[in-house]
Design an enzyme around this catalytic site. Structure first.
Site, PDB file in Angstrom:
ATOM      1  N   TYR A   1      -2.235  -0.552  10.637  1.00 38.61           N
ATOM      2  CA  TYR A   1      -2.397  -0.915   9.211  1.00 38.61           C
ATOM      3  C   TYR A   1      -1.096  -0.626   8.463  1.00 38.61           C
ATOM      4  O   TYR A   1      -0.584  -1.486   7.736  1.00 38.61           O
ATOM      5  CB  TYR A   1      -3.563  -0.152   8.588  1.00 38.61           C
ATOM      6  CG  TYR A   1      -3.715  -0.415   7.104  1.00 38.61           C
ATOM      7  CD1 TYR A   1      -4.204  -1.634   6.645  1.00 38.61           C
ATOM      8  CD2 TYR A   1      -3.342   0.547   6.163  1.00 38.61           C
ATOM      9  CE1 TYR A   1      -4.328  -1.890   5.271  1.00 38.61           C
ATOM     10  CE2 TYR A   1      -3.462   0.297   4.792  1.00 38.61           C
ATOM     11  CZ  TYR A   1      -3.956  -0.908   4.365  1.00 38.61           C
ATOM     12  OH  TYR A   1      -4.069  -1.158   3.011  1.00 38.61           O
TER      13      TYR A   1
ATOM     14  N   SER B   1       0.857  -1.195   0.000  1.00 34.53           N
ATOM     15  CA  SER B   1       0.000   0.000   0.000  1.00 34.53           C
ATOM     16  C   SER B   1       0.888   1.239   0.000  1.00 34.53           C
ATOM     17  O   SER B   1       2.064   1.172   0.389  1.00 34.53           O
ATOM     18  CB  SER B   1      -0.842   0.004   1.282  1.00 34.53           C
ATOM     19  OG  SER B   1      -1.512   1.232   1.443  1.00 34.53           O
TER      20      SER B   1
HETATM   21  P1  NDP Z   1     -11.682  -5.274  -1.034  1.00 41.34           P
HETATM   22  O1  NDP Z   1     -12.262  -5.131   0.323  1.00 41.34           O
HETATM   23  O2  NDP Z   1     -12.515  -4.944  -2.233  1.00 41.34           O
HETATM   24  O3  NDP Z   1     -11.077  -6.722  -1.200  1.00 41.34           O
HETATM   25  C1  NDP Z   1     -10.381  -7.361  -0.169  1.00 41.34           C
HETATM   26  C2  NDP Z   1     -10.221  -8.818  -0.550  1.00 41.34           C
HETATM   27  O4  NDP Z   1      -9.477  -9.466   0.488  1.00 41.34           O
HETATM   28  C3  NDP Z   1     -11.570  -9.526  -0.669  1.00 41.34           C
HETATM   29  O5  NDP Z   1     -11.531 -10.398  -1.769  1.00 41.34           O
HETATM   30  C4  NDP Z   1     -11.654 -10.320   0.629  1.00 41.34           C
HETATM   31  O6  NDP Z   1     -12.352 -11.553   0.397  1.00 41.34           O
HETATM   32  C5  NDP Z   1     -10.179 -10.603   0.882  1.00 41.34           C
HETATM   33  N1  NDP Z   1      -9.911 -10.936   2.272  1.00 41.34           N
HETATM   34  C6  NDP Z   1      -9.995 -10.153   3.377  1.00 41.34           C
HETATM   35  N2  NDP Z   1      -9.691 -10.870   4.474  1.00 41.34           N
HETATM   36  C7  NDP Z   1      -9.422 -12.132   4.039  1.00 41.34           C
HETATM   37  C8  NDP Z   1      -9.053 -13.333   4.672  1.00 41.34           C
HETATM   38  N3  NDP Z   1      -8.895 -13.424   6.004  1.00 41.34           N
HETATM   39  N4  NDP Z   1      -8.843 -14.438   3.916  1.00 41.34           N
HETATM   40  C9  NDP Z   1      -8.999 -14.383   2.581  1.00 41.34           C
HETATM   41  N5  NDP Z   1      -9.342 -13.284   1.916  1.00 41.34           N
HETATM   42  C10 NDP Z   1      -9.550 -12.170   2.644  1.00 41.34           C
HETATM   43  O7  NDP Z   1     -10.384  -4.342  -1.016  1.00 41.34           O
HETATM   44  P2  NDP Z   1      -9.190  -4.111  -2.052  1.00 41.34           P
HETATM   45  O8  NDP Z   1      -9.395  -4.830  -3.316  1.00 41.34           O
HETATM   46  O9  NDP Z   1      -8.985  -2.659  -2.101  1.00 41.34           O
HETATM   47  O10 NDP Z   1      -7.970  -4.750  -1.234  1.00 41.34           O
HETATM   48  C11 NDP Z   1      -6.998  -5.612  -1.819  1.00 41.34           C
HETATM   49  C12 NDP Z   1      -5.628  -5.282  -1.275  1.00 41.34           C
HETATM   50  O11 NDP Z   1      -5.275  -3.960  -1.661  1.00 41.34           O
HETATM   51  C13 NDP Z   1      -5.513  -5.313   0.252  1.00 41.34           C
HETATM   52  O12 NDP Z   1      -4.329  -5.979   0.609  1.00 41.34           O
HETATM   53  C14 NDP Z   1      -5.426  -3.848   0.640  1.00 41.34           C
HETATM   54  O13 NDP Z   1      -4.698  -3.660   1.832  1.00 41.34           O
HETATM   55  C15 NDP Z   1      -4.726  -3.271  -0.564  1.00 41.34           C
HETATM   56  N6  NDP Z   1      -4.893  -1.824  -0.712  1.00 41.34           N
HETATM   57  C16 NDP Z   1      -6.103  -1.275  -1.070  1.00 41.34           C
HETATM   58  C17 NDP Z   1      -6.223   0.099  -1.212  1.00 41.34           C
HETATM   59  C18 NDP Z   1      -7.524   0.749  -1.593  1.00 41.34           C
HETATM   60  O14 NDP Z   1      -7.592   1.999  -1.589  1.00 41.34           O
HETATM   61  N7  NDP Z   1      -8.559   0.028  -1.964  1.00 41.34           N
HETATM   62  C19 NDP Z   1      -5.075   0.994  -1.000  1.00 41.34           C
HETATM   63  C20 NDP Z   1      -3.872   0.304  -0.634  1.00 41.34           C
HETATM   64  C21 NDP Z   1      -3.785  -1.040  -0.505  1.00 41.34           C
HETATM   65  P3  NDP Z   1     -13.378 -12.266   1.404  1.00 41.34           P
HETATM   66  O15 NDP Z   1     -13.975 -11.205   2.286  1.00 41.34           O
HETATM   67  O16 NDP Z   1     -14.361 -12.914   0.480  1.00 41.34           O
HETATM   68  O17 NDP Z   1     -12.526 -13.253   2.139  1.00 41.34           O
END
Ligand code: NDP
Length: 245
Positions: A155, A142
């Site tokens: 975080y 991130s």
């Molecule tokens: P979303 O919330 O849209 O997606 C998060 C994904 O992570 C979902 O598919 C969720 O699936 C999965 N997830 C969360 N916890 C678990 C778990 N314990 N086991 C398996 N899967 C898990 O957010 P983003 O697409 O934005 O996030 C993706 C990555 O990008 C993250 O690592 C986030 O930190 C990073 N990021 C995002 C930013 C943003 O502005 N959006 C900025 C910087 C970094 P499910 O709940 O079905 O398990």
């Protein structure tokens, strides 16, 4: 193998946002994708969409806080497609609060998902990559791995850890393996669902509405790293909105 066509790519956090965008982009470019997340009700239609469009996709219910689940995702790729070319450890969670509030449960959940989830990915895929003599780790960090703001100490700490672990892995990996960190800035996904405090949520949502970029922008950076020749290691890519500080 150069390019994306026919590569076997496992993705955690594939049910939403950046992971979902990566699954669609990479499958559309001929990769066999193996998708992990906890919500099967979101993964199943995604696999259907990819296969209906002529692509190849499998899914496994995967909670990245459970080592055996991540191992199972990697095993599924190897058993069904014969190898694993890339593991994208993308699953992540967000919680924000001042340290004074002592939300220790949130701290632990962040560490379990964002740090241990990535480590379990390494534990599952590294022996496979060593045996194969090739393999590519892509870990989602991130811009918070570069810039700390109040309320995001834990975080940001987890994302700093992702960068540190990835850099250590890169140094130890040797010439055969590749390690890439993708650091997104504000991206239009469901990520804010994790923010429980209404005031913080409203503040983030307003900024997101104004400046966030599409998750496909992050997926394209992942594709760029993957499609390079095998001896080219894209170390880290930061992709953020032009309007982000
Ligand atoms: P979303 O919330 O849209 O997606 C998060 C994904 O992570 C979902 O598919 C969720 O699936 C999965 N997830 C969360 N916890 C678990 C778990 N314990 N086991 C398996 N899967 C898990 O957010 P983003 O697409 O934005 O996030 C993706 C990555 O990008 C993250 O690592 C986030 O930190 C990073 N990021 C995002 C930013 C943003 O502005 N959006 C900025 C910087 C970094 P499910 O709940 O079905 O398990």
């Amino acid at each position: 193998m150069t390019g994306i066509q026919d590569k076997v790519i496992a993705i955690t956090g594939a049910s939403s946002g950046i992971g979902e965008a990566a699954a669609l982009l990479l499958a559309g470019r001929g990769a066999k994708v193996v998708l992990g997340a906890r919500r099967l009700e979101r993964l199943e239609p995604l696999v259907e969409r990819i296969t209906k469009a002529g692509g190849q996709a499998l899914l496994a219910r995967t909670d990245v806080t459970r080592r055996e689940d991540v191992a199972g995702l990697v095993r599924l790729a190897c058993e069904r497609y014969g190898r694993l070319d890339v593991l994208i450890s993308n699953a992540g969670s967000l919680a924000t609060s001042p340290l004074d509030e002592l939300r220790v449960d949130d701290w632990e959940a962040l560490i379990d998902t964002n740090i241990k989830g990535v480590l379990y990915g390494i534990a599952a895929a590294l022996p496979v990559f060593r045996k194969q003599g090739f393999g590519h780790f892509i870990n989602t960090a991130s811009t918070s791995a570069h810039r700390i703001v109040p309320g995001q100490a834990v975080y940001a700490g987890t994302k700093f850890a992702v960068r540190a672990i990835s850099e250590g892995l890169r140094q130890e990996a040797g010439a055969a393996l590749r390690v890439t960190v993708i650091s997104p800035g504000m991206t239009r996904t469901n990520f804010l669902e994790h923010v429980k405090d209404p005031e913080t949520h409203a503040r983030f949502a307003e900024t997101m509405e104004k400046i966030a970029i599409a998750p496909d922008a992050i997926a394209r950076a992942m594709a760029f790293a993957i499609e390079q020749p095998a001896d080219v290691d894209v170390g880290e890519v930061i992709v953020r909105p032009t309007a982000q500080n």
